[in-house]
Design a protein around this motif. Structure first.
Motif, PDB file in Angstrom:
ATOM      1  N   SER A  53      50.506 -15.003  36.782  1.00  0.00           N
ATOM      2  CA  SER A  53      51.371 -14.626  37.898  1.00  0.00           C
ATOM      3  C   SER A  53      51.342 -15.724  38.965  1.00  0.00           C
ATOM      4  O   SER A  53      50.379 -16.492  39.044  1.00  0.00           O
ATOM      5  CB  SER A  53      50.909 -13.305  38.518  1.00  0.00           C
ATOM      6  N   SER A  55      51.006 -15.213  42.116  1.00  0.00           N
ATOM      7  CA  SER A  55      49.954 -14.909  43.087  1.00  0.00           C
ATOM      8  C   SER A  55      48.591 -15.394  42.590  1.00  0.00           C
ATOM      9  O   SER A  55      47.790 -15.894  43.383  1.00  0.00           O
ATOM     10  CB  SER A  55      49.919 -13.416  43.410  1.00  0.00           C
ATOM     11  N   GLU A  58      48.531 -19.094  43.069  1.00  0.00           N
ATOM     12  CA  GLU A  58      48.281 -19.419  44.480  1.00  0.00           C
ATOM     13  C   GLU A  58      46.795 -19.351  44.790  1.00  0.00           C
ATOM     14  O   GLU A  58      46.264 -20.184  45.522  1.00  0.00           O
ATOM     15  CB  GLU A  58      49.067 -18.472  45.393  1.00  0.00           C
ATOM     16  N   THR A  59      46.098 -18.366  44.206  1.00  0.00           N
ATOM     17  CA  THR A  59      44.645 -18.254  44.389  1.00  0.00           C
ATOM     18  C   THR A  59      43.948 -19.486  43.828  1.00  0.00           C
ATOM     19  O   THR A  59      43.040 -20.038  44.456  1.00  0.00           O
ATOM     20  CB  THR A  59      44.116 -16.978  43.693  1.00  0.00           C
TER      21      THR A  59
END
Length: 110
Positions: A53, A55, A58-59
């Motif tokens: 994903s 997200s 991004e982590t």
């Protein structure tokens, strides 16, 4: 096959038009050109390549596991850096699976 490659007009085989993956020689050539090592790609493209994903990606960027550059509010990742991360990740997964198999075989012996 050499003649077929000479007739390719790369402009007509953009990855977006081909859905990034195709089954013809022209599509493969277009894909290789599109994913040159120095090319910077978006988070969306990187997430698709990693099958993760956005997200989660991004982590990974915030944890500095994948080098990236920020231009305004947009983050870009060099394709080469993404593939290096993917290679290491896949290597770790294979090692983990090998350990699980070994543990399973030990349990079967008992």
């Amino acid at each position: 096959m050499g003649d077929a490659v000479k007739r390719v007009d790369l402009k007509q085989f953009s990855p977006a038009r081909e859905g990034i993956v195709g089954n013809s020689v022209e599509s493969v050539i277009s894909l290789l050109r599109y994913l040159s090592p120095g090319r910077q790609i978006s988070l969306e493209e990187a997430a698709l390549i990693l099958n993760e994903s956005e997200s989660y990606l991004e982590t990974l960027l915030e944890e500095e596991k994948i080098p990236h550059v920020r231009t305004g509010s947009t983050r870009r990742i060099k394709y080469r850096d993404l593939m290096e991360y993917k290679s290491l990740r896949d290597k770790d997964r294979v090692q983990g699976l090998a350990q699980l198999v070994a543990m399973g075989q030990e349990c079967d012996k008992s």
